[in-house]
Design an enzyme around this catalytic site. Structure first.
Site, PDB file in Angstrom:
ATOM      1  CG  ASP A 192       6.306  -8.982  -2.258  1.00 20.42           C
ATOM      2  OD1 ASP A 192       5.409  -8.881  -3.111  1.00 20.42           O
ATOM      3  OD2 ASP A 192       6.840  -7.898  -1.561  1.00 20.42           O
ATOM      4  CG  HIS A 206      11.720  -5.994   3.261  1.00 17.82           C
ATOM      5  ND1 HIS A 206      11.213  -4.813   3.083  1.00 17.82           N
ATOM      6  CD2 HIS A 206      11.447  -6.944   2.006  1.00 17.82           C
ATOM      7  CE1 HIS A 206      10.749  -4.808   1.399  1.00 17.82           C
ATOM      8  NE2 HIS A 206      11.247  -6.229   1.126  1.00 17.82           N
ATOM      9  CG  ASP A 246      12.035  -3.416  -3.019  1.00 14.79           C
ATOM     10  OD1 ASP A 246      11.141  -3.055  -3.943  1.00 14.79           O
ATOM     11  OD2 ASP A 246      11.478  -3.889  -1.937  1.00 14.79           O
ATOM     12  CD  GLU A 274       9.657   0.681  -5.281  1.00 18.13           C
ATOM     13  OE1 GLU A 274       8.296   0.420  -5.439  1.00 18.13           O
ATOM     14  OE2 GLU A 274      10.179   0.392  -4.017  1.00 18.13           O
ATOM     15  CG  HIS A 295       6.886  -5.549 -10.136  1.00 22.29           C
ATOM     16  ND1 HIS A 295       7.831  -4.405 -10.432  1.00 22.29           N
ATOM     17  CD2 HIS A 295       7.194  -5.962  -8.959  1.00 22.29           C
ATOM     18  CE1 HIS A 295       8.344  -4.132  -9.196  1.00 22.29           C
ATOM     19  NE2 HIS A 295       7.862  -4.998  -8.248  1.00 22.29           N
ATOM     20  CG  ASP A 296       5.252  -3.075  -7.484  1.00 22.86           C
ATOM     21  OD1 ASP A 296       5.002  -4.459  -6.856  1.00 22.86           O
ATOM     22  OD2 ASP A 296       6.160  -2.511  -6.992  1.00 22.86           O
ATOM     23  NE  ARG A 353       1.890  -6.381  -5.504  1.00 23.81           N
ATOM     24  CZ  ARG A 353       2.979  -6.646  -4.684  1.00 23.81           C
ATOM     25  NH1 ARG A 353       3.758  -5.436  -4.879  1.00 23.81           N
ATOM     26  NH2 ARG A 353       3.137  -7.571  -3.638  1.00 23.81           N
TER      27      ARG A 353
HETATM   28  C1  OTU Z   1       8.346  -2.454  -3.723  1.00 24.94           C
HETATM   29  O1  OTU Z   1       6.932  -1.700  -3.744  1.00 24.94           O
HETATM   30  C2  OTU Z   1       8.216  -3.646  -4.883  1.00 24.94           C
HETATM   31  O2  OTU Z   1       8.216  -3.078  -5.936  1.00 24.94           O
HETATM   32  C3  OTU Z   1       7.047  -4.683  -4.436  1.00 24.94           C
HETATM   33  O3  OTU Z   1       7.211  -5.550  -5.750  1.00 24.94           O
HETATM   34  C4  OTU Z   1       7.265  -5.470  -3.289  1.00 24.94           C
HETATM   35  O4  OTU Z   1       6.355  -5.941  -2.798  1.00 24.94           O
HETATM   36  C5  OTU Z   1       7.462  -4.299  -2.166  1.00 24.94           C
HETATM   37  O5  OTU Z   1       8.360  -3.335  -2.543  1.00 24.94           O
HETATM   38  C6  OTU Z   1       8.311  -5.015  -0.794  1.00 24.94           C
HETATM   39  O6  OTU Z   1       9.454  -5.373  -1.259  1.00 24.94           O
HETATM   40  O7  OTU Z   1       4.527  -1.545  -1.686  1.00 24.94           O
HETATM   41  O8  OTU Z   1       3.057  -2.300  -3.867  1.00 24.94           O
HETATM   42  O9  OTU Z   1       5.284   3.257  -1.409  1.00 24.94           O
HETATM   43  O10 OTU Z   1       4.548   1.398  -2.844  1.00 24.94           O
HETATM   44  O11 OTU Z   1       8.125   0.334  -2.296  1.00 24.94           O
HETATM   45  C7  OTU Z   1       4.390  -1.691  -4.145  1.00 24.94           C
HETATM   46  C8  OTU Z   1       6.176   2.402  -1.714  1.00 24.94           C
HETATM   47  C9  OTU Z   1       4.822  -1.461  -2.744  1.00 24.94           C
HETATM   48  C10 OTU Z   1       5.603   1.159  -1.993  1.00 24.94           C
HETATM   49  C11 OTU Z   1       6.819   0.431  -2.898  1.00 24.94           C
HETATM   50  C12 OTU Z   1       6.467  -1.066  -2.700  1.00 24.94           C
END
Ligand code: OTU
Length: 646
Positions: A148, A191, A291, A333, A397-398, A522
């Protein structure tokens, strides 16, 4: 109420006294001991109250509290003299992150530079842009293959060997701080990976660790939870749980199946993670990005998101930082409903927060060419505590999630469900006439929910324009990029540039050829940044050159005017559906009025909007030209004005 508070204060003091008698403080120097005791005196009553609220009913509450205080003492001992000086500096200037010179970048060590050593060599580049806040994406040890993007941490204290060593990280941290760049690291505390030693121990049934995660033997249990919990990664697996064949148990996995949610109802988990947090703080970072913080507390028959005790937990972590490493701030976040985003923001909780509402609605306005949702939403949600700051961003990055308030949208005649569907179609190119080239993420067949991925340049139309060699489309795309950048740079908060967006980088589809990435779209907006990319943005005449130059010009203006820093933001009505406007008001009286045209048609606005500047003679900072107050102001396609009184 007051009686309970009084009792808790008394109990906290009595408890602290007892704990201090029991733990070994002999390793603290006289200075450290003074600091430690003073900070405990100030913060322990609140910390005690929070932890009592969370864990007071556990028979071993006192034991864990004692352990925690011992960990905090060890944290102070481990903190370097240099960082302790930084603590004093920051305590004396707590609003440092609201300065107009603040400018952030988020980058992957490997994609941006190769490794930690090579990243050091990129500091001059960062400085030339004006960056003084650098968020490095998770750089810890994580599983091979899909991890991830590093958000499955196998060891918080070990740097991913691909990126370097702890020594390299410390060297980088020193080098950054010498150049005045604050390092921000990820605190992935919801996690761990299923390869973390705690998870490995839990797998073999080590008693101490079976309560570190949420395990269930009965299917009914997980069915119950699945009824109320939102699915975050529905294309990975339905529901929030993963069945472990070997253990014949389910484990809670909000995200990928290899990311096991930590069980914060267990005080030992709070203590263990506090230790990891202090380790990261003592590496020299000045910000920790919390996070997925919305998910850290779970209760049956709730959504298990944004629960009150999640806030209590974060506040407790924050108090631990106040005691050991007060130079470090938290960044929230929370990509959730705007009212919930707001609840994480506070001096005692998260001093910084991503601004997902503004991010999503800037994209919404670009698609619709209308600004009513953006204006109404920011009028309601932009103002936060003056002790805190937004971290504004356009891309990260998301994915882009459409986290606006449905009831507010409804008042404007917008149906939230339909509108999200439209936005998803628009940005994934399924809507005819769309300029955007994005990729869907996590489509949920059950709810119709979906999110969007893509780079700033591709989502604004540059990819299509370049592909079709259509100069008109290219020009519009460049204007859209400038428009979004202008808001990011000026509306109030730390602007965060996502690596590569300053270079106008397009989507990278190579992830489709990598089996550990191809299921996670992503990666389309996580390109490797090569020297050629950097060079292209230096080549006069290229589209990328324009992107970089126009951004750099805005950065330079921002750095010259305090009104972009500690100032109030007033969102204004323009009475033109395509325009968006706000005024920044500095305590000195200095003001800056921004007006943005979200359409490719010229638009006019009644000049009474400039009354707020109280001057007939104005200057547009962006073009350094004088603007006269006439009956109406005209704005060209996607034009932005940054007006100040002459
Ligand atoms: C975060 O985002 C990180 O920015 C992601 O890159 C991770 O994959 C994820 O946590 C797990 O560590 O689902 O698509 O509603 O949107 O916390 C991004 C909140 C994610 C989530 C957000 C998450």
């Amino acid at each position: 109420m007051s009686r309970i508070n009084m009792d808790l204060t008394f109990e906290s003091q009595r408890t602290l006294k007892r704990i201090l008698e029991l733990i070994d403080l002999s390793k603290l120097t006289k200075d450290d001991l003074d600091i430690f005791l003073a900070r405990l005196d100030k913060n322990f009553p609140a910390l005690f109250a929070k932890l009592y609220h969370l864990y007071g009913d556990k028979y071993d509450f006192f034991y864990h509290l004692q352990q925690l205080v011992a960990h905090l003492a060890a944290g102070i001992i481990a903190r370097s003299g240099k960082l302790k000086k930084q603590d004093t500096l920051r305590l004396n200037k707590p609003d440092w992150y609201r300065d107009h010179k603040m400018l952030g970048m988020a980058a992957y060590v490997d994609l941006f530079a190769g490794d930690l050593k090579k990243l050091k060599a990129k500091i001059p580049y960062l400085k030339s842009l004006g960056i003084n806040y650098l968020h490095l994406m998770p750089l810890y040890k994580s599983p091979k293959g899909d991890s991830d993007g590093g958000y499955a941490v196998s060891d918080y204290r070990e740097v991913d060997p691909k990126l370097g060593t702890e020594k390299d990280l410390l060297a980088l941290s020193d080098a950054l701080s010498a150049e005045g760049i604050s390092l921000v690291l990820d605190f992935v505390f919801n996690h761990t990976s299923d390869e973390h030693p705690w998870a490995e121990a839990a797998k073999v049934g080590a008693e101490e660790f079976t309560d570190f995660y949420y395990f269930f033997e009965k299917k009914q249990e997980i069915d119950d939870y699945n009824q109320t919990c939102r699915e975050i990664f529905p294309t990975v697996r339905r529901g929030s749980f993963t069945y472990l064949e070997a253990q014949k148990k389910w484990v809670w996995t909000t995200f990928n199946s290899f990311q096991w949610d930590l069980n914060y109802s267990n005080p030992a988990v709070f203590n263990a993670i506090t230790d990891e947090m202090l380790f990261l703080a003592n590496l020299g970072c000045e910000g920790l990005r919390l996070d997925a913080l919305a998910f850290i507390w779970k209760e049956k028959w709730t959504q298990c998101e944004n629960l009150p005790k999640a806030h209590t937990l974060i506040q407790a972590f924050n108090l631990c930082l106040q005691i050991v490493a007060p130079a470090v701030v938290f960044k929230s976040e929370a990509i959730v409903h705007p009212d919930e985003v707001a609840k994480y923001i506070g001096k005692d909780e998260c001093q910084l927060s991503y601004n997902p509402l503004m991010m999503a609605l800037m994209w919404e306005s670009l698609a619709t060419r209308e600004t009513k949702l953006l204006t109404a939403s920011l009028k309601k949600s932009f103002a936060i505590s003056p002790q805190c700051s937004w971290v504004n961003y356009i891309r990260c990055h998301d994915d882009i999630g459409w986290t606006f308030d449905d009831s507010l949208a409804q008042q404007l005649g917008i149906n939230g469900f339909d509108h999200r569907r439209f936005l998803n179609n628009f940005y994934t190119g399924r809507f005819e006439g769309s300029f955007a080239q994005g990729v869907p993420f996590q489509e949920n067949p059950a709810t119709g929910d979906c999110r969007v991925c893509g780079s700033l340049a591709s989502l604004t139309g540059l990819e299509k324009g370049l592909e079709q060699n259509n100069q008109r489309d290219i020009d519009f795309a460049l204007k859209r990029i400038s428009l979004l950048n202008s808001i990011n740079m000026s509306i109030g908060g730390i602007p965060l540039i996502y690596q590569g967006d300053e270079l106008g980088m397009l989507n990278d589809y190579s992830y489709l050829d990598d089996h550990s990435k191809k299921e996670d779209s992503r990666w389309v907006n996580r390109p490797v940044i090569t020297e050629e990319d950097t060079k292209l943005a230096e080549k006069a005449g290229s589209a990328q050159f324009f992107v970089k130059q126009s951004l750099q010009a805005m950065i330079n203006i921002r750095q010259q005017h305090q009104v972009f820093g500690i100032a109030e933001t007033k969102i204004l009505e323009t009475y033109n559906p395509h325009l968006f406007a706000y005024c920044r008001i500095h305590e000195s009286g200095q003001k800056m009025l921004a007006i943005c045209n979200f359409s490719e048609e010229s638009q006019s606005v009644n000049s009474s909007i400039t009354d707020i500047l109280a001057s007939n003679k104005m200057v547009d900072l962006l073009t350094a030209t004088k603007v006269k107050k006439t009956a109406v102001l005209e704005l060209g396609a996607y034009q932005v004005l940054w007006l100040v009184a002459e």
